[in-house]
Write a protein that holds these residues in place. Structure first.
Motif, PDB file in Angstrom:
ATOM      1  N   LEU A 106       0.709  -1.340   0.277  1.00  0.00           N
ATOM      2  CA  LEU A 106      -0.100  -0.104  -0.008  1.00  0.00           C
ATOM      3  C   LEU A 106       0.959   1.402  -0.243  1.00  0.00           C
ATOM      4  O   LEU A 106       1.751   1.410   0.808  1.00  0.00           O
ATOM      5  N   LYS A 107       0.820   1.971  -1.203  1.00  0.00           N
ATOM      6  CA  LYS A 107       1.549   3.013  -1.165  1.00  0.00           C
ATOM      7  C   LYS A 107       0.741   4.353  -0.941  1.00  0.00           C
ATOM      8  O   LYS A 107      -0.150   4.734  -1.515  1.00  0.00           O
ATOM      9  N   TRP A 108       1.368   5.482  -0.058  1.00  0.00           N
ATOM     10  CA  TRP A 108       0.634   6.600   0.182  1.00  0.00           C
ATOM     11  C   TRP A 108       1.258   7.464  -0.955  1.00  0.00           C
ATOM     12  O   TRP A 108       2.603   7.985  -1.132  1.00  0.00           O
ATOM     13  N   ARG A 109       0.417   8.224  -1.601  1.00  0.00           N
ATOM     14  CA  ARG A 109       0.719   9.133  -2.696  1.00  0.00           C
ATOM     15  C   ARG A 109       0.324  10.741  -2.267  1.00  0.00           C
ATOM     16  O   ARG A 109       0.234  11.425  -3.004  1.00  0.00           O
ATOM     17  N   GLY A 110      -0.175  10.847  -1.154  1.00  0.00           N
ATOM     18  CA  GLY A 110      -0.418  12.087  -0.480  1.00  0.00           C
ATOM     19  C   GLY A 110      -1.789  12.110  -0.345  1.00  0.00           C
ATOM     20  O   GLY A 110      -2.436  12.208   0.918  1.00  0.00           O
ATOM     21  N   SER A 111      -2.652  12.699  -1.476  1.00  0.00           N
ATOM     22  CA  SER A 111      -4.156  12.760  -1.326  1.00  0.00           C
ATOM     23  C   SER A 111      -4.697  11.465  -1.590  1.00  0.00           C
ATOM     24  O   SER A 111      -6.191  11.555  -1.724  1.00  0.00           O
ATOM     25  N   TYR A 112      -4.107  10.524  -2.018  1.00  0.00           N
ATOM     26  CA  TYR A 112      -4.643   9.074  -2.102  1.00  0.00           C
ATOM     27  C   TYR A 112      -3.662   8.093  -2.023  1.00  0.00           C
ATOM     28  O   TYR A 112      -2.631   8.260  -1.760  1.00  0.00           O
ATOM     29  N   TYR A 113      -4.186   6.693  -2.226  1.00  0.00           N
ATOM     30  CA  TYR A 113      -3.311   5.437  -1.918  1.00  0.00           C
ATOM     31  C   TYR A 113      -3.161   4.673  -3.278  1.00  0.00           C
ATOM     32  O   TYR A 113      -4.342   4.537  -3.929  1.00  0.00           O
ATOM     33  N   ASN A 114      -2.086   4.067  -3.584  1.00  0.00           N
ATOM     34  CA  ASN A 114      -2.056   3.059  -4.582  1.00  0.00           C
ATOM     35  C   ASN A 114      -1.710   1.552  -3.975  1.00  0.00           C
ATOM     36  O   ASN A 114      -0.972   1.536  -3.025  1.00  0.00           O
ATOM     37  N   LEU A 115      -2.366   0.782  -4.635  1.00  0.00           N
ATOM     38  CA  LEU A 115      -2.353  -0.725  -4.256  1.00  0.00           C
ATOM     39  C   LEU A 115      -1.290  -1.447  -5.358  1.00  0.00           C
ATOM     40  O   LEU A 115      -1.917  -1.441  -6.536  1.00  0.00           O
ATOM     41  N   ILE A 116      -0.104  -1.740  -4.896  1.00  0.00           N
ATOM     42  CA  ILE A 116       0.760  -2.133  -6.099  1.00  0.00           C
ATOM     43  C   ILE A 116       1.214  -3.549  -5.753  1.00  0.00           C
ATOM     44  O   ILE A 116       1.126  -4.101  -4.656  1.00  0.00           O
ATOM     45  N   GLY A 117       2.016  -4.306  -6.518  1.00  0.00           N
ATOM     46  CA  GLY A 117       2.628  -5.454  -6.439  1.00  0.00           C
ATOM     47  C   GLY A 117       2.222  -6.585  -7.471  1.00  0.00           C
ATOM     48  O   GLY A 117       2.570  -6.645  -8.516  1.00  0.00           O
ATOM     49  N   LYS A 118       1.156  -7.072  -6.912  1.00  0.00           N
ATOM     50  CA  LYS A 118       0.514  -7.925  -7.803  1.00  0.00           C
ATOM     51  C   LYS A 118      -0.887  -7.647  -8.710  1.00  0.00           C
ATOM     52  O   LYS A 118      -1.495  -8.549  -9.133  1.00  0.00           O
ATOM     53  N   TRP A 119      -0.984  -6.346  -8.825  1.00  0.00           N
ATOM     54  CA  TRP A 119      -2.241  -5.926  -9.259  1.00  0.00           C
ATOM     55  C   TRP A 119      -2.617  -6.344 -10.761  1.00  0.00           C
ATOM     56  O   TRP A 119      -3.453  -6.495 -11.153  1.00  0.00           O
ATOM     57  N   GLY A 120      -1.124  -6.198 -11.432  1.00  0.00           N
ATOM     58  CA  GLY A 120      -1.550  -6.639 -12.806  1.00  0.00           C
ATOM     59  C   GLY A 120      -1.874  -8.137 -12.923  1.00  0.00           C
ATOM     60  O   GLY A 120      -2.761  -8.304 -13.751  1.00  0.00           O
ATOM     61  N   LYS A 121      -1.289  -9.002 -12.227  1.00  0.00           N
ATOM     62  CA  LYS A 121      -1.814 -10.380 -12.100  1.00  0.00           C
ATOM     63  C   LYS A 121      -3.132 -10.422 -12.013  1.00  0.00           C
ATOM     64  O   LYS A 121      -3.905 -11.247 -12.680  1.00  0.00           O
TER      65      LYS A 121
END
Length: 372
Positions: free
Chosen positions: A329-344
């Protein structure tokens, strides 16, 4: 932590315009003609209604030819919608539209997608001048905001903090309430100190309104407001002048949290074009929803780690299949991104624009579901 807003899709009816924007200086510049539109709004209210083939073409080519109809005149134009990453541009015949309709800064354009065509309207505004001697500030009501603007990347840049406002809107809805001496001082000195109040929190700010010819800049404490309110691109700010004070509001979009239980999904989102792009795979989640319904259950140490390192490894579980993924879970300031295996996950679940994903935090797992 900062927060952001997100949009709710609205049922399409003929007289409904889910996308509305006050035209900016760049929108009406015929030397470089294009109309800039918020990514979130376009993907929620336009792309979601396109055919899968059109969506795939827009994703792969970065632009898509389409028919656009002026609902005020009935004229039809062949135009292009161009994806610019964090926003979209409407190009092609936009310069002709600007000239033909005599568009100006501050006018409101309304857009919708209907029957395979982009429809737009810029209704004529009727401005009734009020005699100065009888001028009375109207009572402030929550849904009466004559100046509205969708925030751009430059509007929320804390390194160069200022908020540009259309000249026409400022002069019709703010300066009209000033005495002639105040307006003259603004013209001569190019800036005047004003009181500004955050309608959402009640906080007061000493600020300045600066004249820049075709527009006005709100400066002073704008950088503090960006940080404290966690403002982000695509949020709408609303402004009005009353009782010798500039009021502003950036209301948070509403989402409904259901009663707690195993089937409780407090975070729900319609997938956008960027959410299902396997070339740059990440799921964007709104800041407020994540902080209220995910980080709320974390330990103070875990929240502090996320704040300091801007990302934290987490376990994620697909509630539909039972599969478990190690993600971040990546903090981008005003929102968050869920990354890692999301493409799969995109490929395995065959996700596409418009599908609804549901998210919750449960016993140390970020649990998600994309029901059929």
């Amino acid at each position: 932590m900062k927060r952001t807003a997100y949009y709710n899709a609205v049922p399409q009816v003929q007289d409904q315009w889910p996308i509305r924007k006050a035209l900016t200086l760049s929108d009406v510049d015929i030397t470089h003609p294009f109309l800039t539109l918020s990514r979130q709004q376009v993907e929620t209210h336009i792309v979601v209604y396109m055919t899968p083939q059109q969506q795939a073409h827009l994703r792969s080519e970065g632009q898509l030819g389409l028919n656009a109809q002026d609902d005020d005149t009935g004229d039809m134009y062949v135009m292009k919608l161009k994806w610019r990453g964090s926003y979209y541009n409407l190009i092609g015949k936009w310069g002709k539209v600007v000239r033909g309709k005599g568009l100006d800064v501050g006018q409101e354009i309304k857009l919708r997608w209907f029957n395979g065509c982009l429809h737009f309207s810029v209704p004529q505004q009727q401005v009734v001048p009020t005699p100065v001697a009888r001028m009375v500030a109207a009572p402030l009501v929550q849904d009466h905001w004559p100046i509205r603007k969708v925030l751009t990347s430059s509007d929320v840049d804390p390194n160069h903090p200022f908020l540009p406002l259309p000249r026409k809107s400022v002069e019709e809805h703010i300066l009209v309430h000033w005495v002639p001496q105040e307006r003259e001082r603004l013209r001569k000195e190019e800036q005047v100190s004003i009181n500004a109040r955050d309608y959402d929190t009640g906080d007061n700010h000493g600020m300045k309104l600066k004249w820049r010819g075709n527009y006005y800049n709100l400066i002073g404490k704008w950088g503090n407001i960006i940080r404290h309110k966690g403002l982000g691109v695509g949020q709408e700010i609303r402004i009005r002048w009353t009782n010798n004070c500039l009021y502003f509001s950036v209301p948070e979009e509403r989402y409904v949290a259901t009663a707690s239980g195993h089937d409780n999904w407090p975070v729900k989102k319609a997938l956008t074009l960027s959410d299902v792009d396997t070339n740059h795979p990440f799921l964007t989640l709104p800041g407020k929803a994540v902080e209220d319904h995910i980080l709320f259950y974390w330990t103070p140490q875990a929240r502090e780690q996320l704040r300091n390192e801007h990302q934290v490894g987490i376990n994620a579980r697909d509630d539909d299949t039972g599969d478990v993924y190690v993600m971040k879970l990546k903090w981008r300031g005003s929102y968050y991104n869920l990354i890692g295996k999301w493409g799969k996950i995109i490929r395995e679940k065959r996700l596409h624009v418009g599908r609804e994903i549901r998210v919750r935090w449960d016993n140390g797992y970020l649990v998600f579901s994309v029901p059929q």
